[in-house]
Scaffold this motif. Sequence first.
Motif, PDB file in Angstrom:
ATOM      1  N   THR A 169       0.879  -1.219   0.058  1.00  0.00           N
ATOM      2  CA  THR A 169      -0.034   0.045   0.094  1.00  0.00           C
ATOM      3  C   THR A 169       0.811   1.369   0.078  1.00  0.00           C
ATOM      4  O   THR A 169       2.100   1.224   0.440  1.00  0.00           O
ATOM      5  N   VAL A 170       0.296   2.286  -0.226  1.00  0.00           N
ATOM      6  CA  VAL A 170       0.900   3.475  -0.129  1.00  0.00           C
ATOM      7  C   VAL A 170       1.241   3.991   1.133  1.00  0.00           C
ATOM      8  O   VAL A 170       2.493   4.479   1.221  1.00  0.00           O
TER       9      VAL A 170
ATOM     10  N   TRP B 159      -0.265  12.342  -1.175  1.00  0.00           N
ATOM     11  CA  TRP B 159      -0.066  10.822  -1.756  1.00  0.00           C
ATOM     12  C   TRP B 159      -0.746  10.001  -1.095  1.00  0.00           C
ATOM     13  O   TRP B 159      -1.403   8.976  -1.349  1.00  0.00           O
ATOM     14  N   GLU B 160      -0.724  10.022   0.273  1.00  0.00           N
ATOM     15  CA  GLU B 160      -1.445   8.943   1.248  1.00  0.00           C
ATOM     16  C   GLU B 160      -2.817   9.003   1.296  1.00  0.00           C
ATOM     17  O   GLU B 160      -3.700   8.206   1.332  1.00  0.00           O
TER      18      GLU B 160
ATOM     19  N   VAL C 261      -4.887  10.405  -1.170  1.00  0.00           N
ATOM     20  CA  VAL C 261      -5.502  10.060  -2.430  1.00  0.00           C
ATOM     21  C   VAL C 261      -5.013   8.448  -2.738  1.00  0.00           C
ATOM     22  O   VAL C 261      -5.410   7.788  -3.848  1.00  0.00           O
ATOM     23  N   ASN C 262      -4.251   7.838  -1.835  1.00  0.00           N
ATOM     24  CA  ASN C 262      -3.728   6.585  -2.066  1.00  0.00           C
ATOM     25  C   ASN C 262      -3.203   6.255  -3.443  1.00  0.00           C
ATOM     26  O   ASN C 262      -3.201   5.568  -4.126  1.00  0.00           O
ATOM     27  N   HIS C 263      -2.202   7.424  -4.019  1.00  0.00           N
ATOM     28  CA  HIS C 263      -1.758   7.316  -5.382  1.00  0.00           C
ATOM     29  C   HIS C 263      -0.279   8.154  -5.150  1.00  0.00           C
ATOM     30  O   HIS C 263      -0.254   9.366  -4.707  1.00  0.00           O
TER      31      HIS C 263
ATOM     32  N   PRO D 246       2.573   9.959  -7.528  1.00  0.00           N
ATOM     33  CA  PRO D 246       2.776  10.201  -9.235  1.00  0.00           C
ATOM     34  C   PRO D 246       3.775   9.183  -9.718  1.00  0.00           C
ATOM     35  O   PRO D 246       4.828   8.899  -9.133  1.00  0.00           O
ATOM     36  N   GLU D 247       3.637   9.010 -10.978  1.00  0.00           N
ATOM     37  CA  GLU D 247       4.481   8.162 -11.633  1.00  0.00           C
ATOM     38  C   GLU D 247       5.871   8.350 -11.782  1.00  0.00           C
ATOM     39  O   GLU D 247       6.645   7.551 -11.855  1.00  0.00           O
TER      40      GLU D 247
ATOM     41  N   HIS E  27       7.842   6.426  -9.199  1.00  0.00           N
ATOM     42  CA  HIS E  27       7.877   4.946  -9.059  1.00  0.00           C
ATOM     43  C   HIS E  27       9.137   4.468  -9.037  1.00  0.00           C
ATOM     44  O   HIS E  27       9.405   3.459  -8.134  1.00  0.00           O
TER      45      HIS E  27
ATOM     46  N   PHE F 174       1.861   0.633  -6.583  1.00  0.00           N
ATOM     47  CA  PHE F 174       1.934   2.020  -7.450  1.00  0.00           C
ATOM     48  C   PHE F 174       0.676   1.980  -8.368  1.00  0.00           C
ATOM     49  O   PHE F 174       0.779   2.838  -9.466  1.00  0.00           O
ATOM     50  N   GLY F 175      -0.251   1.126  -8.338  1.00  0.00           N
ATOM     51  CA  GLY F 175      -1.520   1.310  -9.204  1.00  0.00           C
ATOM     52  C   GLY F 175      -1.127   0.503 -10.691  1.00  0.00           C
ATOM     53  O   GLY F 175      -1.730   0.707 -11.701  1.00  0.00           O
TER      54      GLY F 175
END
Length: 105
Positions: free
Chosen positions: A24-25, A60-61, A63-65, A67-68, A71, A90-91
């Motif tokens: 998880t993030v 980031w935490e 929105v649980n994302h 940025p690319e 990564h 990382f989705g």
Amino acid sequence: MARLDKTSRRMNNRRMSKARTLKTVSAIIQAFGPPGCKRTAAKKALAEWADVGISAVCNWETVNHIPEGWHYRMHLELERRGFKVDPAAFGVSAPSVSERLRRVA
């Protein structure tokens, strides 16, 4: 000297085999802090490492994302620290079998 190298490799292999997988993030963020630290300390450590504000890490935490653009660098840093990162954190999802077969055909 060769024996020391062999021992070092063995220790490194053990460390990597026991690597914790981050899924998880939140787990990724926590991995940047010292062991057993509070979440705010981990966010601060990640913000310093990434040279961004703590608010960016909090976003980031939230929105649980992540940025690319981060990564690859995070993956390398976390691997250096002895962690494995699940691509789903990382989705990124693995292509299905039918998708892979279509690419080959």
